[in-house]
Design a protein around this motif. Sequence first.
Motif, PDB file in Angstrom:
ATOM      1  N   GLU A 145       0.815  -1.211   0.000  1.00  0.00           N
ATOM      2  CA  GLU A 145       0.000   0.000   0.000  1.00  0.00           C
ATOM      3  C   GLU A 145       0.850   1.263   0.000  1.00  0.00           C
ATOM      4  OE1 GLU A 145      -3.479   2.213   2.662  1.00  0.00           O
ATOM      5  OE2 GLU A 145      -2.774   0.215   3.203  1.00  0.00           O
ATOM      6  N   SER A 146       1.937   1.259   0.761  1.00  0.00           N
ATOM      7  CA  SER A 146       2.722   2.473   0.945  1.00  0.00           C
ATOM      8  C   SER A 146       3.985   2.534   0.104  1.00  0.00           C
ATOM      9  CB  SER A 146       3.123   2.600   2.418  1.00  0.00           C
ATOM     10  OG  SER A 146       4.018   1.542   2.776  1.00  0.00           O
ATOM     11  N   GLY A 147       4.484   1.384  -0.317  1.00  0.00           N
ATOM     12  CA  GLY A 147       5.761   1.359  -1.014  1.00  0.00           C
ATOM     13  C   GLY A 147       6.950   1.365  -0.084  1.00  0.00           C
ATOM     14  N   LEU A 148       6.709   1.474   1.226  1.00  0.00           N
ATOM     15  CA  LEU A 148       7.804   1.390   2.185  1.00  0.00           C
ATOM     16  C   LEU A 148       8.302  -0.058   2.228  1.00  0.00           C
ATOM     17  CD1 LEU A 148       6.391   3.570   5.111  1.00  0.00           C
ATOM     18  CD2 LEU A 148       8.229   4.180   3.519  1.00  0.00           C
ATOM     19  N   ALA A 149       9.610  -0.217   2.220  1.00  0.00           N
ATOM     20  CA  ALA A 149      10.187  -1.555   2.171  1.00  0.00           C
ATOM     21  C   ALA A 149      11.238  -1.713   3.260  1.00  0.00           C
ATOM     22  CB  ALA A 149      10.815  -1.811   0.805  1.00  0.00           C
ATOM     23  N   ILE A 150      11.259  -2.882   3.864  1.00  0.00           N
ATOM     24  CA  ILE A 150      12.245  -3.203   4.892  1.00  0.00           C
ATOM     25  C   ILE A 150      13.380  -3.975   4.228  1.00  0.00           C
ATOM     26  CG2 ILE A 150      12.677  -4.431   7.044  1.00  0.00           C
ATOM     27  CD1 ILE A 150       9.686  -4.096   7.691  1.00  0.00           C
ATOM     28  N   VAL A 151      14.555  -3.380   4.267  1.00  0.00           N
ATOM     29  CA  VAL A 151      15.744  -4.014   3.685  1.00  0.00           C
ATOM     30  C   VAL A 151      16.579  -4.586   4.821  1.00  0.00           C
ATOM     31  CG1 VAL A 151      17.808  -3.681   2.292  1.00  0.00           C
ATOM     32  CG2 VAL A 151      15.726  -2.385   1.770  1.00  0.00           C
ATOM     33  N   ALA A 152      16.762  -5.894   4.812  1.00  0.00           N
ATOM     34  CA  ALA A 152      17.548  -6.572   5.848  1.00  0.00           C
ATOM     35  C   ALA A 152      18.871  -7.048   5.254  1.00  0.00           C
ATOM     36  CB  ALA A 152      16.768  -7.767   6.402  1.00  0.00           C
ATOM     37  N   ALA A 153      19.926  -6.972   6.059  1.00  0.00           N
ATOM     38  CA  ALA A 153      21.238  -7.411   5.571  1.00  0.00           C
ATOM     39  C   ALA A 153      22.116  -7.807   6.746  1.00  0.00           C
ATOM     40  CB  ALA A 153      21.908  -6.295   4.768  1.00  0.00           C
ATOM     41  N   VAL A 154      23.151  -8.583   6.441  1.00  0.00           N
ATOM     42  CA  VAL A 154      24.177  -8.902   7.422  1.00  0.00           C
ATOM     43  C   VAL A 154      25.446  -8.156   7.025  1.00  0.00           C
ATOM     44  CG1 VAL A 154      25.630 -10.713   8.400  1.00  0.00           C
ATOM     45  CG2 VAL A 154      23.220 -11.163   7.958  1.00  0.00           C
ATOM     46  N   GLN A 155      25.969  -7.346   7.942  1.00  0.00           N
ATOM     47  CA  GLN A 155      27.142  -6.531   7.668  1.00  0.00           C
ATOM     48  C   GLN A 155      28.149  -6.671   8.803  1.00  0.00           C
ATOM     49  OE1 GLN A 155      25.699  -2.537   7.115  1.00  0.00           O
ATOM     50  NE2 GLN A 155      24.454  -3.067   5.339  1.00  0.00           N
ATOM     51  N   PRO A 156      29.429  -6.402   8.541  1.00  0.00           N
ATOM     52  CA  PRO A 156      30.429  -6.479   9.606  1.00  0.00           C
ATOM     53  C   PRO A 156      30.403  -5.249  10.499  1.00  0.00           C
ATOM     54  CG  PRO A 156      31.475  -5.874   7.546  1.00  0.00           C
ATOM     55  CD  PRO A 156      30.040  -6.158   7.217  1.00  0.00           C
ATOM     56  N   ASP A 157      30.531  -5.466  11.792  1.00  0.00           N
ATOM     57  CA  ASP A 157      30.705  -4.359  12.730  1.00  0.00           C
ATOM     58  C   ASP A 157      32.063  -3.716  12.456  1.00  0.00           C
ATOM     59  OD1 ASP A 157      31.865  -3.242  15.394  1.00  0.00           O
ATOM     60  OD2 ASP A 157      29.716  -3.369  15.746  1.00  0.00           O
ATOM     61  N   LEU A 158      32.081  -2.405  12.279  1.00  0.00           N
ATOM     62  CA  LEU A 158      33.317  -1.719  11.894  1.00  0.00           C
ATOM     63  C   LEU A 158      34.387  -1.795  12.975  1.00  0.00           C
ATOM     64  CD1 LEU A 158      31.864   1.471  10.160  1.00  0.00           C
ATOM     65  CD2 LEU A 158      32.693  -0.633   9.102  1.00  0.00           C
ATOM     66  N   THR A 159      33.975  -2.033  14.216  1.00  0.00           N
ATOM     67  CA  THR A 159      34.938  -2.094  15.320  1.00  0.00           C
ATOM     68  C   THR A 159      35.423  -3.508  15.567  1.00  0.00           C
ATOM     69  OG1 THR A 159      33.865  -0.200  16.381  1.00  0.00           O
ATOM     70  CG2 THR A 159      35.337  -1.536  17.747  1.00  0.00           C
ATOM     71  N   THR A 160      34.490  -4.454  15.646  1.00  0.00           N
ATOM     72  CA  THR A 160      34.853  -5.824  16.022  1.00  0.00           C
ATOM     73  C   THR A 160      34.936  -6.788  14.834  1.00  0.00           C
ATOM     74  OG1 THR A 160      32.538  -6.509  16.347  1.00  0.00           O
ATOM     75  CG2 THR A 160      33.659  -5.457  18.213  1.00  0.00           C
ATOM     76  N   ALA A 212       1.398   3.694   7.218  1.00  0.00           N
ATOM     77  CA  ALA A 212       0.548   3.653   6.045  1.00  0.00           C
ATOM     78  C   ALA A 212      -0.891   3.995   6.394  1.00  0.00           C
ATOM     79  CB  ALA A 212       0.626   2.280   5.382  1.00  0.00           C
ATOM     80  N   ALA A 213      -1.364   3.473   7.510  1.00  0.00           N
ATOM     81  CA  ALA A 213      -2.730   3.751   7.957  1.00  0.00           C
ATOM     82  C   ALA A 213      -2.900   5.224   8.293  1.00  0.00           C
ATOM     83  CB  ALA A 213      -3.074   2.884   9.153  1.00  0.00           C
ATOM     84  N   THR A 214      -1.890   5.810   8.928  1.00  0.00           N
ATOM     85  CA  THR A 214      -1.940   7.243   9.287  1.00  0.00           C
ATOM     86  C   THR A 214      -2.005   8.111   8.042  1.00  0.00           C
ATOM     87  OG1 THR A 214      -0.692   6.831  11.303  1.00  0.00           O
ATOM     88  CG2 THR A 214      -0.768   9.104  10.499  1.00  0.00           C
ATOM     89  N   ASP A 215      -1.155   7.764   7.050  1.00  0.00           N
ATOM     90  CA  ASP A 215      -1.167   8.527   5.808  1.00  0.00           C
ATOM     91  C   ASP A 215      -2.506   8.410   5.108  1.00  0.00           C
ATOM     92  OD1 ASP A 215       1.414   9.285   6.239  1.00  0.00           O
ATOM     93  OD2 ASP A 215       2.321   7.799   4.890  1.00  0.00           O
ATOM     94  N   ARG A 216      -3.097   7.237   5.171  1.00  0.00           N
ATOM     95  CA  ARG A 216      -4.369   7.004   4.500  1.00  0.00           C
ATOM     96  C   ARG A 216      -5.475   7.837   5.154  1.00  0.00           C
ATOM     97  NH1 ARG A 216      -4.456   1.892   4.998  1.00  0.00           N
ATOM     98  NH2 ARG A 216      -5.845   1.726   6.783  1.00  0.00           N
ATOM     99  N   ILE A 217      -5.436   7.880   6.497  1.00  0.00           N
ATOM    100  CA  ILE A 217      -6.450   8.663   7.221  1.00  0.00           C
ATOM    101  C   ILE A 217      -6.274  10.142   6.941  1.00  0.00           C
ATOM    102  CG2 ILE A 217      -7.238   9.342   9.516  1.00  0.00           C
ATOM    103  CD1 ILE A 217      -6.479   6.497  10.444  1.00  0.00           C
ATOM    104  N   GLY A 218      -4.964  10.539   6.919  1.00  0.00           N
ATOM    105  CA  GLY A 218      -4.677  11.966   6.680  1.00  0.00           C
ATOM    106  C   GLY A 218      -5.049  12.370   5.281  1.00  0.00           C
TER     107      GLY A 218
END
Length: 218
Positions: A145-160, A212-218
């Motif tokens: 409905e909103s086009g918002l997408a959750i992008v998940a990834a595995v990345q290295p911690d820059l410190t450890t 998305a629901a808030t935007d729809r109501i607004g």
Amino acid sequence: MTDEMTARALRSSWRASEQSLYSIGGGDVERYQRAIRLVRAVADDLLDIKSTDALVDRWPEAGGIVAAAAERTGLTLGSLPVDQVAGAAFALRQVALQAEETRRARSELIAAARAEGADWVVLHETGDPLAGFADPYGSTRMHLESGLAIVAAVQPDLTTGAAVHTLTVVRLDLRTGDLVDDDPGVADLAYSDSASFRSGQAALREVVEELAATDRIG
């Protein structure tokens, strides 16, 4: 049709040719510019090819295609290797075709999910969220409905250097899944363990749905 193993080897050789051709040393600017122009001309002559499979099947004609492009444009090969010019041009066309095929596949996934009445669609998912760097996880889930997408990834911690699970929200085109906004200001999160990561994913889906629901109501 070329078998897949041979096709992969060809695609790899095209990328190698591209790197070799553009690694021209000695400060020969004219040769470098001629290489770019000739590769572009050859790639233009490959625009009639509409799939990566068809591009692979066209490779035996590469020498003739380069010669025809050189004649058409008035560019001379000189010391430029024909196989490298051809490989670089085929690599350039391959990138464009892969982008088109990926875009088409996303569009089909989105249309199918909408037809089924789904709220979310998985546009991409690879790896294992429990495997760390052994099989790095990545996924893109779009809220239809909103086009918002959750992008998940595995990345290295820059410190450890340890594996960190990240969740970022972006905004995608509602029909094609093309990137519209890489930072709509929703979330940019990191988790050190897979359990927290999974909980974070579920919570973030609720946040997106509420927005998305808030935007729809607004």
